[in-house]
Scaffold this motif. Structure first.
Motif, mmCIF file in Angstrom:
data_model
loop_
_atom_site.group_PDB
_atom_site.id
_atom_site.type_symbol
_atom_site.label_atom_id
_atom_site.label_comp_id
_atom_site.label_asym_id
_atom_site.label_seq_id
_atom_site.Cartn_x
_atom_site.Cartn_y
_atom_site.Cartn_z
ATOM 1 N N GLY A 92 -2.427 -3.985 1.452
ATOM 2 C CA GLY A 92 -3.238 -4.359 0.876
ATOM 3 C C GLY A 92 -4.548 -5.147 0.834
ATOM 4 O O GLY A 92 -5.775 -6.261 0.983
ATOM 5 N N GLY A 93 -4.914 -5.036 2.265
ATOM 6 C CA GLY A 93 -5.734 -5.241 3.472
ATOM 7 C C GLY A 93 -7.852 -4.521 2.774
ATOM 8 O O GLY A 93 -6.400 -3.125 2.299
ATOM 9 N N THR A 94 -8.238 -4.623 3.468
ATOM 10 C CA THR A 94 -9.550 -3.603 3.938
ATOM 11 C C THR A 94 -9.258 -2.510 3.727
ATOM 12 O O THR A 94 -9.548 -1.480 2.677
ATOM 13 C CB THR A 94 -10.198 -4.429 4.122
ATOM 14 O OG1 THR A 94 -10.353 -6.163 3.544
ATOM 15 C CG2 THR A 94 -11.885 -4.085 4.268
ATOM 16 N N VAL A 95 -8.392 -2.117 4.875
ATOM 17 C CA VAL A 95 -8.455 -0.854 4.956
ATOM 18 C C VAL A 95 -7.685 -0.103 4.344
ATOM 19 O O VAL A 95 -7.780 1.066 3.720
ATOM 20 C CB VAL A 95 -8.338 -0.573 6.949
ATOM 21 C CG1 VAL A 95 -8.273 0.830 6.634
ATOM 22 C CG2 VAL A 95 -9.215 -1.226 8.148
ATOM 23 N N ALA A 96 -6.235 -0.940 3.685
ATOM 24 C CA ALA A 96 -5.509 0.202 3.214
ATOM 25 C C ALA A 96 -6.348 0.198 1.829
ATOM 26 O O ALA A 96 -5.964 1.226 1.148
ATOM 27 C CB ALA A 96 -4.093 -0.899 2.665
ATOM 28 N N VAL A 97 -6.974 -0.379 1.179
ATOM 29 C CA VAL A 97 -7.382 -0.743 -0.247
ATOM 30 C C VAL A 97 -8.472 0.291 -0.261
ATOM 31 O O VAL A 97 -8.722 1.301 -0.984
ATOM 32 C CB VAL A 97 -7.916 -2.273 -0.081
ATOM 33 C CG1 VAL A 97 -9.553 -1.810 -1.758
ATOM 34 C CG2 VAL A 97 -7.561 -3.055 -1.000
ATOM 35 N N LEU A 98 -9.324 1.002 0.953
ATOM 36 C CA LEU A 98 -10.639 1.903 0.856
ATOM 37 C C LEU A 98 -10.092 3.115 1.486
ATOM 38 O O LEU A 98 -10.347 3.904 0.460
ATOM 39 C CB LEU A 98 -11.445 1.184 2.291
ATOM 40 C CG LEU A 98 -12.667 -0.204 2.280
ATOM 41 C CD1 LEU A 98 -13.202 -0.089 2.952
ATOM 42 C CD2 LEU A 98 -13.337 0.347 0.640
ATOM 43 N N GLN A 99 -8.538 3.372 1.715
ATOM 44 C CA GLN A 99 -8.250 4.188 1.750
ATOM 45 C C GLN A 99 -7.960 5.158 0.409
ATOM 46 O O GLN A 99 -7.402 5.927 0.270
ATOM 47 C CB GLN A 99 -6.862 4.184 3.109
ATOM 48 C CG GLN A 99 -6.669 5.974 2.913
ATOM 49 C CD GLN A 99 -7.447 6.548 3.336
ATOM 50 O OE1 GLN A 99 -8.475 6.781 4.507
ATOM 51 N NE2 GLN A 99 -7.277 7.543 2.844
ATOM 52 N N SER A 100 -7.127 3.838 -0.098
ATOM 53 C CA SER A 100 -6.632 4.162 -1.176
ATOM 54 C C SER A 100 -7.602 4.490 -2.334
ATOM 55 O O SER A 100 -7.558 5.906 -3.112
ATOM 56 C CB SER A 100 -5.661 2.431 -1.771
ATOM 57 O OG SER A 100 -4.764 2.709 -3.217
ATOM 58 N N ILE A 101 -8.743 3.916 -1.692
ATOM 59 C CA ILE A 101 -9.895 4.878 -3.273
ATOM 60 C C ILE A 101 -10.561 6.030 -2.679
ATOM 61 O O ILE A 101 -10.506 6.832 -3.748
ATOM 62 C CB ILE A 101 -11.126 3.250 -3.082
ATOM 63 C CG1 ILE A 101 -10.739 2.348 -2.864
ATOM 64 C CG2 ILE A 101 -12.333 4.087 -3.656
ATOM 65 C CD1 ILE A 101 -11.872 0.836 -3.521
ATOM 66 N N GLY A 102 -10.168 6.403 -1.720
ATOM 67 C CA GLY A 102 -11.488 7.126 -0.742
ATOM 68 C C GLY A 102 -10.080 8.069 -1.161
ATOM 69 O O GLY A 102 -10.534 9.538 -1.309
#
Length: 161
Positions: A92-102
């Motif tokens: 749920g952190g920034t990196v996890a969210v951006l990777q999920s979107i990517g």
């Protein structure tokens, strides 16, 4: 301005009727039509383009369907987050969210939100650009400023007997 009626009946039996009517500007100038057209085009264009722009930016940062690209901004962000949290990346952190979107895209809510943001930016930017460009030749000749309310619609009470 929805045609509201106000009937006044004094004690002497003589009544009055007041109606709320829209008062529209007499004309919309050629320059105003052009301005509204440009703002509309900017709004629609940015509404359509924004979700794809966001996906392109996230992908170019290194958040891809195959994972985080080595040596990318995403790898640096992941490394910094792992060091800060003691060795792991928080769910749920920034990196996890951006990777999920990517990896999987924005989703319906993200796509709609990005389109809405694009529309707001397009309309605001279009209006700001027309304000910054200054007065048109027609406005200079008339001596009115671009912020004048002379051609704005408004409501007014009108008396009918």
């Amino acid at each position: 301005c929805d045609g509201q009626r106000l009937d006044i009946s004094p004690s002497k039996g003589i009544g009055q009727t007041w109606i709320l009517e829209p008062i529209m500007p007499s004309t919309i100038s050629k320059d105003q039509k052009s301005m509204y057209k440009k703002i509309g085009i900017a709004t629609v264009a940015l509404s359509v383009a924004m979700p794809y722009a966001i996906m392109g930016i996230i992908s170019s940062m290194g958040f891809t369907a195959g994972g985080i690209s080595a040596g990318s901004i995403a790898a640096g962000m992941m490394s910094a987050e792992a060091i800060a949290s003691g060795g792991g990346v928080a769910a749920g952190g920034t990196v996890a969210v951006l990777q999920s979107i990517g990896a999987s895209g924005l989703g319906a809510a993200g796509f709609a939100g990005a389109m809405g943001a694009g529309g707001v930016i397009g309309a605001s930017g279009g209006r700001l650009a027309t304000a910054v460009m200054g007065k048109s030749e027609e406005q200079k000749n008339e001596g009115t400023s671009s912020s004048s309310n002379t051609n704005m619609a408004y409501c007014n009470w009108r008396h009918w007997e």
